[in-house]
Design a protein around this motif. Structure first.
Motif, mmCIF file in Angstrom:
data_model
loop_
_atom_site.group_PDB
_atom_site.id
_atom_site.type_symbol
_atom_site.label_atom_id
_atom_site.label_comp_id
_atom_site.label_asym_id
_atom_site.label_seq_id
_atom_site.Cartn_x
_atom_site.Cartn_y
_atom_site.Cartn_z
ATOM 1 N N ALA A 64 0.847 -1.190 0.000
ATOM 2 C CA ALA A 64 0.000 0.000 0.000
ATOM 3 C C ALA A 64 0.881 1.238 0.000
ATOM 4 N N ARG A 98 2.296 -9.654 -8.362
ATOM 5 C CA ARG A 98 2.405 -8.233 -8.700
ATOM 6 C C ARG A 98 3.144 -8.052 -10.021
ATOM 7 N N ALA A 136 2.572 6.813 -6.627
ATOM 8 C CA ALA A 136 1.616 5.929 -5.969
ATOM 9 C C ALA A 136 0.442 5.604 -6.883
ATOM 10 N N GLU A 137 -0.083 6.602 -7.598
ATOM 11 C CA GLU A 137 -1.218 6.372 -8.486
ATOM 12 C C GLU A 137 -0.841 5.439 -9.634
ATOM 13 N N LEU A 156 -0.484 1.845 -8.396
ATOM 14 C CA LEU A 156 -1.786 1.185 -8.224
ATOM 15 C C LEU A 156 -2.351 0.780 -9.582
ATOM 16 N N ARG A 157 -2.191 1.643 -10.549
ATOM 17 C CA ARG A 157 -2.737 1.373 -11.882
ATOM 18 C C ARG A 157 -2.013 0.213 -12.562
ATOM 19 N N ILE A 200 1.041 -2.189 -6.427
ATOM 20 C CA ILE A 200 0.447 -2.198 -5.090
ATOM 21 C C ILE A 200 -1.034 -2.526 -5.216
ATOM 22 N N GLU A 201 -1.651 -2.816 -4.059
ATOM 23 C CA GLU A 201 -3.081 -3.145 -4.042
ATOM 24 C C GLU A 201 -3.951 -2.033 -3.489
ATOM 25 N N VAL A 202 -3.371 -1.148 -2.663
ATOM 26 C CA VAL A 202 -4.196 -0.177 -1.944
ATOM 27 C C VAL A 202 -3.535 1.193 -2.021
ATOM 28 N N LEU A 203 -4.347 2.220 -2.204
ATOM 29 C CA LEU A 203 -3.918 3.618 -2.096
ATOM 30 C C LEU A 203 -4.738 4.236 -0.968
#
Length: 475
Positions: A117, A199, A216-217, A220-221, A225-228
């Motif tokens: 995350a 991943r 971070a964005e 996630l895209r 990662i799985e969570v923002l």
């Protein structure tokens, strides 16, 4: 009859109703999630903190590693990852707060965690291994390593154009076998972690090979990662009900409304962080060596020896925590010995210059690998060598000056002093010398009030000779 039976069973029925009521209204105990705050380079101190935080965590719902790091040592990173993979509870790595990063070793830790995350305005990547002093080749990546292509010149041209657009990248591997081995090993390691957690494998490899980085964005895209999440409570709310794979089997997280147990680094971790610094270890080694040298050459005071012994042991403890090249330590020790020998032996500066060169070379070779926060810069090494040389030469100058001074204590000090005869009884005479009354002997009889000079000493009897004329007052 029925009424009496009901009265007999009523207490039991009342207890059962009371238990059912309590079970209906008594709240279940909330789960606990431990949050480990890790801020700074990944080294022996942070590895010890995380491993100790994961060890007694069997009764927890999950452990969150709140991470903000520029990277660190490979040995410490692998120690942390081993603890995460063997953890009996889910481990969530959360890059926080806003503006934080999980670079280099932090990227590996993020990929190894059960849940990855990040907070907004954070980044991940730039995980290329760096050797001491960098790698040869001009500081640009080599396209030849594991690209599988046949036209090497075309690949080189493409890489050069890419480098011109994006700026300097990781140090070139070139033909350096050790560099290629380190990079390929890191690629294989992070690919295995990415495949284990499902991943993005391509970005994991690019993060090592090309020092690629993502916001971070974007992470996630692209499935890094799985969570923002904006904070820890938001993170726990989003991962509630998520299924993770543990060594003992799959487990569903129940983190919504969990009690948060924040853990800051304790005094042990802070002390390890201070000691696990190659610059401090180098200084402690020099202080310890010279403290013991002063104690051995001027015994009796004790403080230099005690302080030197403590500093030397602390330096050895710091060295064993770091990826130290012991040849560098040996060069530094040789340099200090040569500086001391320069003071004691007339080498006309040869030993002194050799000592400074040896300390500088030892400092350059001190670490087997370079990591953020663990480098020993050349200006620091040169300044330390010059300071050590100046200290030794200053001590040597004071030592030589003290040898040229006249004696101020002991029997030898009495030779040449003058005095005055005070009492004469037959063949025995006493004289006042150096403010004290001494028994004196002479080749001829002495008279009270006569001035004499000390020419020798035999136990507690001074051998004197009369002074024909007044040549000074008694000392």
């Amino acid at each position: 009859m029925m009424r009496s039976d009901f009265a007999a069973f009523w207490p039991t029925v009342r207890r059962m109703l009371l238990m059912l009521a309590l079970l209906g209204v008594w709240p279940a105990q909330a789960a606990t999630v431990r949050v480990l705050q890790v801020d700074g380079v990944i080294g022996p101190a942070s590895a010890d903190f995380i491993v100790r935080g994961l060890a007694p965590a069997a009764d927890l719902e999950a452990v969150v590693i709140a991470l903000d790091t520029p990277g660190g040592l490979d040995t410490s990173m692998r120690q942390i990852i081993k603890a995460i993979l063997a953890s009996p509870v889910p481990v969530i790595t959360y890059v926080t707060p806003e503006g934080a990063r999980a670079a280099s070793a932090g990227t590996f830790i993020l990929y190894a965690s059960h849940v990855a995350a990040m907070a907004p305005a954070t980044n991940v990547g730039a995980a290329s291994p760096v050797a001491v002093g960098g790698m040869p080749g001009g500081g640009r990546p080599s396209p030849k390593a594991d690209d599988g292509g046949d036209d090497k010149s075309d690949a080189s041209d493409k890489t050069q154009k890419s480098a011109d657009k994006t700026g300097p990248m990781t140090p070139s591997l070139g033909d350096d076998t050790l560099a290629r081995k380190a990079t390929n090993d890191a690629i294989a390691y992070i690919r295995s972690l990415a495949e284990l957690r499902g991943r993005n494998v391509d970005f994991a490899e690019r993060a090592v090979r090309e020092a690629a980085s993502l916001s971070a964005e974007a992470a996630l895209r692209e499935g890094v990662i799985e969570v923002l999440a904006v904070d820890v409570p938001d993170l726990l709310k989003q991962i509630d009900g998520k299924e993770v794979a543990l060594p003992a089997g799959k487990r569903t997280l129940a983190t919504a409304g969990a009690v948060i147990d924040n853990r800051e680094p304790d005094w042990r971790t802070r002390m390890l962080a201070v000691l696990a610094n190659p610059q401090l270890a180098l200084v402690l080694m020099m202080i310890g060596f010279y403290g013991l040298f002063v104690e051995f050459t001027s015994p009796g005071f004790g403080v230099p020896g005690v302080a030197g012994g403590i500093c030397l042991l602390l330096a050895m403890y710091a060295f064993q925590m770091l990826p130290i090249n012991w040849a560098g330590v040996a060069l530094v020790a040789l340099g200090m010995i040569l500086l001391v020998a320069e003071v004691l032996m007339p080498s006309f500066g040869v030993l002194g210059v050799g000592g400074i060169v040896s300390i500088v070379l030892g400092g350059l070779f001190l670490l087997d690998q370079e990591a953020p926060g663990f480098a020993v810069p050349l200006p620091f090494i040169a300044g330390t060598a010059v300071a050590a040389a100046a200290l030794v030469f200053l001590a040597g100058t004071l030592f030589l000056r003290s040898r040229r001074r006249p004696l101020s204590s002991g029997a030898e000090e009495m030779l040449g002093l003058t005095g005055q005869v005070t009492v004469t009884e037959g063949v025995d005479s006493w004289a006042l010398v150096h403010g004290e009354s001494w028994r004196v002997s002479s080749r001829r009889p002495l008279n009270p009030g006569e001035r004499v000079r000390v020419t020798g000493i035999d136990g507690l009897v001074l051998t004197v000779e009369p002074i024909e004329s007044d040549q000074g007052s008694p000392s």
